[in-house]
Scaffold this active site. Structure first.
Site, PDB file in Angstrom:
ATOM      1  N   CYS A 266       4.849  12.960  54.959  1.00  0.00           N
ATOM      2  CA  CYS A 266       5.748  13.230  53.836  1.00  0.00           C
ATOM      3  C   CYS A 266       6.281  14.657  53.823  1.00  0.00           C
ATOM      4  O   CYS A 266       7.116  14.989  52.983  1.00  0.00           O
ATOM      5  CB  CYS A 266       5.049  12.893  52.520  1.00  0.00           C
ATOM      6  SG  CYS A 266       4.918  11.102  52.258  1.00  0.00           S
TER       7      CYS A 266
ATOM      8  N   SER B 129      15.491   7.016  37.385  1.00  0.00           N
ATOM      9  CA  SER B 129      14.330   7.714  36.824  1.00  0.00           C
ATOM     10  C   SER B 129      13.420   8.291  37.900  1.00  0.00           C
ATOM     11  O   SER B 129      12.312   8.735  37.595  1.00  0.00           O
ATOM     12  CB  SER B 129      13.524   6.757  35.928  1.00  0.00           C
ATOM     13  OG  SER B 129      13.041   5.662  36.687  1.00  0.00           O
ATOM     14  N   SER B 130      13.873   8.269  39.157  1.00  0.00           N
ATOM     15  CA  SER B 130      13.073   8.775  40.286  1.00  0.00           C
ATOM     16  C   SER B 130      11.713   8.096  40.355  1.00  0.00           C
ATOM     17  O   SER B 130      10.720   8.720  40.730  1.00  0.00           O
ATOM     18  CB  SER B 130      12.891  10.301  40.186  1.00  0.00           C
ATOM     19  OG  SER B 130      14.128  10.961  40.182  1.00  0.00           O
ATOM     20  N   ASP B 131      11.683   6.818  39.994  1.00  0.00           N
ATOM     21  CA  ASP B 131      10.411   6.092  40.024  1.00  0.00           C
ATOM     22  C   ASP B 131      10.051   5.719  41.446  1.00  0.00           C
ATOM     23  O   ASP B 131      10.825   5.932  42.386  1.00  0.00           O
ATOM     24  CB  ASP B 131      10.468   4.848  39.121  1.00  0.00           C
ATOM     25  CG  ASP B 131       9.177   4.637  38.358  1.00  0.00           C
ATOM     26  OD1 ASP B 131       8.108   4.843  38.961  1.00  0.00           O
ATOM     27  OD2 ASP B 131       9.229   4.272  37.174  1.00  0.00           O
TER      28      ASP B 131
ATOM     29  N   HIS C 289      12.636  -4.146  61.927  1.00  0.00           N
ATOM     30  CA  HIS C 289      13.814  -3.697  62.671  1.00  0.00           C
ATOM     31  C   HIS C 289      13.441  -2.456  63.459  1.00  0.00           C
ATOM     32  O   HIS C 289      12.693  -1.592  62.972  1.00  0.00           O
ATOM     33  CB  HIS C 289      14.966  -3.378  61.713  1.00  0.00           C
ATOM     34  CG  HIS C 289      16.235  -3.015  62.415  1.00  0.00           C
ATOM     35  ND1 HIS C 289      16.966  -3.925  63.140  1.00  0.00           N
ATOM     36  CD2 HIS C 289      16.904  -1.843  62.525  1.00  0.00           C
ATOM     37  CE1 HIS C 289      18.038  -3.328  63.652  1.00  0.00           C
ATOM     38  NE2 HIS C 289      18.011  -2.062  63.287  1.00  0.00           N
ATOM     39  N   SER C 290      13.961  -2.348  64.683  1.00  0.00           N
ATOM     40  CA  SER C 290      13.661  -1.194  65.533  1.00  0.00           C
ATOM     41  C   SER C 290      14.940  -0.655  66.147  1.00  0.00           C
ATOM     42  O   SER C 290      15.897  -1.406  66.396  1.00  0.00           O
ATOM     43  CB  SER C 290      12.685  -1.590  66.654  1.00  0.00           C
ATOM     44  OG  SER C 290      13.263  -2.584  67.484  1.00  0.00           O
TER      45      SER C 290
END
Length: 341
Positions: free
Chosen positions: A13, A44-46, A135-136
């Site tokens: 991240c 709401s950036s949830d 998917h690749s």
């Protein structure tokens, strides 16, 4: 190293776009206000979207992928999948299906990709879900993650921004993962610290989520790339403040030492730039500040719930074996500050 390609350059991240950059893009997109069945969108950036199908059933949808932050492909697959699955649990949902998302160099050993996907599939199965495809694409670097679909009752959704004054804040995993992984990349992390980080990153939030369902949850999110303070700000919005007791914040002990040695990430500094002007540090060492801004990969749940429920839930979550704690209280302050003591 595989076929002269470096597998782990630093990812997880920490590879996310900064919250300020992301917000400036998302605010230009039209809000999906015309469909009343969309219960939770991106406004709401949830942690995930929730779409109602029937009076008793809604689907929860999320997607997450990133480059490796550890050298072992199987462990990386476990971490990436655990991280993607976490958003379903942060909403209070139940995992059902998952799709692989793969970016992989054509000249790298395909056994590496196989190990990544085996690790990911193990965690999908542990979550009670089914891996149904994916998917690749060919890329110069490895990236892996999942698109996940879950289900939830429309009346039992955990939103990230519905905390109440007086709530206690419960954090279910230790902070400091990003700092420890940064130290590991330059050969300075101890085996003990890295073992704690990996154990945290591959532990599904499923088990903490099953516990908190027995209590009155007002708000919930998972702590990932925007760090503890960034995700706390999303939870508080502009209606609440918070007081955080730094002595109760669970963290990997050696992360403080590594922060003092400046094993830091650019992502942590982006987090500081985004939310730092709202935070009032009261005699807090620099290293603890960095731990609170540190981007977490597959971090724990941050839960806002009434004090008595919080104490009971903490006792149960402690039995899961990872450092956790009641880290603070939601307040209603005129200036809406986050005070860290």
């Amino acid at each position: 190293m595989h076929d002269e390609i470096v597998f782990c350059k630093g990812g997880g991240c920490t590879a996310k776009l900064g919250p300020g950059i992301l917000a400036s893009v998302l605010e230009k997109l039209p809000k999906a206000t015309t469909d009343s069945n969309l219960l939770v969108g991106f406004d709401s950036s949830d942690d995930a979207a929730v779409y109602q199908l029937t009076p008793d059933l809604a689907v929860v949808q999320t997607l997450d992928f990133f480059p490796p932050m550890v050298d072992d492909p199987y462990t990386f697959g476990q971490i990436a999948a655990t991280n993607a699955l976490s958003d379903i649990y942060a909403m209070g949902g139940e995992v059902k299906t998952a799709l692989n998302i793969v970016c992989f160099p054509e000249n790298m050993d395909l056994n590496v990709l196989g190990e990544i996907m085996l690790g990911g599939n193990e965690k999908v199965q542990e979550a009670g879900g089914v891996l149904v495809g994916g998917h690749s694409i060919a890329d110069i670097d490895v990236k892996y993650g999942l698109s996940v679909m879950g289900i939830i009752h429309p009346d039992k959704i955990y939103r990230n921004n519905s905390c109440q004054e007086g709530d206690q804040l419960l954090l279910t995993k230790p902070l400091g993962v990003g700092i420890v992984c940064t130290a590991q990349r330059v050969g300075k992390s101890s085996n003990e610290a890295m073992d704690i980080a990996i154990r945290s990153m591959i532990t599904l939030n499923k088990y903490a989520a099953e516990i908190i369902k027995r209590y009155q949850v007002h708000a919930c999110t998972d702590v990932t790339g925007f760090g503890f303070l960034g995700h706390l700000q999303e939870m508080l919005g502009y209606d609440f403040g918070a007081e955080i007791d730094s002595l109760q914040v669970p963290h990997i002990p050696e992360s403080l030492h590594y922060a003092n040695e400046f094993f830091l990430t650019a992502a942590a500094q982006r987090n500081r730039n985004h939310v730092g002007n709202r935070v009032d540090f009261r005699h807090i060492p620099f290293a603890m500040e960095e731990v609170l801004f540190d981007p977490q990969t597959s971090g724990g749940l941050l839960v806002s719930l009434p004090p008595e429920d919080a104490k009971l839930a903490l006792k149960e979550i402690q039995s899961l074996g990872l450092p956790c704690g009641l880290v603070g209280e939601v307040t209603r302050k005129d200036d809406k500050r986050i005070i860290v003591r």
